[in-house]
Scaffold this active site. Structure first.
Site, PDB file in Angstrom:
ATOM      1  N   ARG A  15       3.525 -30.468  11.059  1.00 12.16           N
ATOM      2  CA  ARG A  15       2.915 -29.254  11.603  1.00 12.16           C
ATOM      3  C   ARG A  15       2.258 -28.421  10.502  1.00 12.16           C
ATOM      4  NH1 ARG A  15       8.321 -28.834  15.177  1.00 12.16           N
ATOM      5  NH2 ARG A  15       7.711 -30.406  16.692  1.00 12.16           N
TER       6      ARG A  15
ATOM      7  N   ARG B  48       9.694 -33.273  10.854  1.00  6.90           N
ATOM      8  CA  ARG B  48       8.664 -32.983  11.859  1.00  6.90           C
ATOM      9  C   ARG B  48       7.900 -31.710  11.531  1.00  6.90           C
ATOM     10  NH1 ARG B  48      13.472 -31.115  14.383  1.00  6.90           N
ATOM     11  NH2 ARG B  48      13.230 -29.048  15.305  1.00  6.90           N
ATOM     12  N   HIS B  49       8.525 -30.803  10.771  1.00 10.06           N
ATOM     13  CA  HIS B  49       7.869 -29.557  10.398  1.00 10.06           C
ATOM     14  C   HIS B  49       6.755 -29.799   9.381  1.00 10.06           C
ATOM     15  CE1 HIS B  49      11.044 -27.739  12.655  1.00 10.06           C
ATOM     16  NE2 HIS B  49      11.943 -28.309  11.865  1.00 10.06           N
TER      17      HIS B  49
ATOM     18  N   ARG C 183       7.278   1.306   7.648  1.00  7.57           N
ATOM     19  CA  ARG C 183       7.495   2.388   8.613  1.00  7.57           C
ATOM     20  C   ARG C 183       8.134   1.880   9.898  1.00  7.57           C
ATOM     21  NH1 ARG C 183       1.505   4.863   7.553  1.00  7.57           N
ATOM     22  NH2 ARG C 183       1.994   5.880   5.571  1.00  7.57           N
TER      23      ARG C 183
ATOM     24  N   CYS D 228       3.235  -2.993   4.100  1.00  8.64           N
ATOM     25  CA  CYS D 228       2.388  -1.852   4.458  1.00  8.64           C
ATOM     26  C   CYS D 228       3.144  -1.092   5.539  1.00  8.64           C
ATOM     27  CB  CYS D 228       0.986  -2.281   4.892  1.00  8.64           C
ATOM     28  SG  CYS D 228       0.860  -3.201   6.445  1.00  8.64           S
ATOM     29  N   GLY D 229       2.507  -0.166   6.206  1.00  8.87           N
ATOM     30  CA  GLY D 229       3.206   0.631   7.204  1.00  8.87           C
ATOM     31  C   GLY D 229       3.843  -0.204   8.297  1.00  8.87           C
ATOM     32  N   THR D 230       3.070  -1.146   8.841  1.00  7.79           N
ATOM     33  CA  THR D 230       3.581  -2.002   9.919  1.00  7.79           C
ATOM     34  C   THR D 230       3.806  -3.445   9.475  1.00  7.79           C
ATOM     35  OG1 THR D 230       1.363  -2.625  10.618  1.00  7.79           O
ATOM     36  CG2 THR D 230       2.362  -0.677  11.691  1.00  7.79           C
ATOM     37  N   GLY D 231       3.212  -3.847   8.369  1.00  2.83           N
ATOM     38  CA  GLY D 231       3.242  -5.228   7.923  1.00  2.83           C
ATOM     39  C   GLY D 231       2.102  -6.051   8.505  1.00  2.83           C
TER      40      GLY D 231
ATOM     41  N   ASP E 245       0.865  -1.172   0.000  1.00  2.00           N
ATOM     42  CA  ASP E 245       0.000   0.000   0.000  1.00  2.00           C
ATOM     43  C   ASP E 245       0.906   1.227   0.000  1.00  2.00           C
ATOM     44  OD1 ASP E 245       0.988   0.289   2.609  1.00  2.00           O
ATOM     45  OD2 ASP E 245      -0.978   0.331   3.562  1.00  2.00           O
TER      46      ASP E 245
ATOM     47  N   HIS F 203      11.040 -23.827   8.988  1.00  2.00           N
ATOM     48  CA  HIS F 203      10.097 -24.520   9.871  1.00  2.00           C
ATOM     49  C   HIS F 203       8.648 -24.344   9.449  1.00  2.00           C
ATOM     50  CE1 HIS F 203      12.973 -24.815  13.565  1.00  2.00           C
ATOM     51  NE2 HIS F 203      13.587 -25.077  12.430  1.00  2.00           N
ATOM     52  N   ASN F 204       8.292 -23.165   8.930  1.00  2.00           N
ATOM     53  CA  ASN F 204       6.890 -22.857   8.644  1.00  2.00           C
ATOM     54  C   ASN F 204       6.541 -22.884   7.165  1.00  2.00           C
ATOM     55  OD1 ASN F 204       7.729 -20.530  11.032  1.00  2.00           O
ATOM     56  ND2 ASN F 204       6.321 -22.188  11.539  1.00  2.00           N
TER      57      ASN F 204
END
Length: 149
Positions: free
Chosen positions: A136, A132-133, A109, A65-68, A8, A98-99
């Site tokens: 999950r 193992r990931h 920002r 974005c500004g903060t994510g 944005d 892992h994810n």
């Protein structure tokens, strides 16, 4: 590898900086906008990147974005997206290993441009470890199947 990237107005300047980094690394990308500092709604651009990833137009995505926070929440509403909000390189590496994060969110920002490049670099260089990931990640997919009709 092809990266989808979008922001944005609050993340526009960082997005443009990251595009230059991707160019220097010879990494292909698709810019899903926005294309100026004019105020826009972050969910619109997060959705474009997320859809680009799930439909195979891109391998991975970066949203800013500004903060994510807003773009990460928006992306995670799309089935198949695992978007990680990042502010350090360790988390960037772990989000991939892992994810199996296929999208990352950054705060234009909140973090500096050079740190953002380090985060993107760490994420792109890391690969999902499986094992193992994988179990999950499958449980996350089960949650999606149950609640994301």
């Amino acid at each position: 590898m092809k990266i989808g990237i979008g922001s944005d107005h609050g993340g526009f300047e960082l997005k443009e900086y990251l595009k230059e980094y991707l160019k220097k690394q010879n990494i292909e990308y698709i810019d899903y906008g926005t294309n100026s500092l004019e105020s826009v709604d972050y969910p619109d651009f997060a959705l474009k990147v997320a859809e680009g990833v799930v439909n195979g137009e891109c391998n991975k995505g970066i949203v800013v974005c500004g903060t994510g926070i807003g773009v990460s929440i928006s992306c995670n509403k799309v089935r198949g997206i695992r978007c990680a909000l990042l502010s350090d390189t360790y988390s960037a590496r772990m989000s991939a290993e892992h994810n199996n994060a296929n999208v990352i969110a950054l705060g234009g920002r909140v973090i500096g441009k050079d740190l953002a490049v380090e985060i993107v670099s760490a994420w792109l260089k890391s690969e999902f470890l499986g094992g193992r990931h994988e179990r999950r990640i499958n449980k996350i997919s089960d949650i999606e199947a149950k609640y994301m009709l």
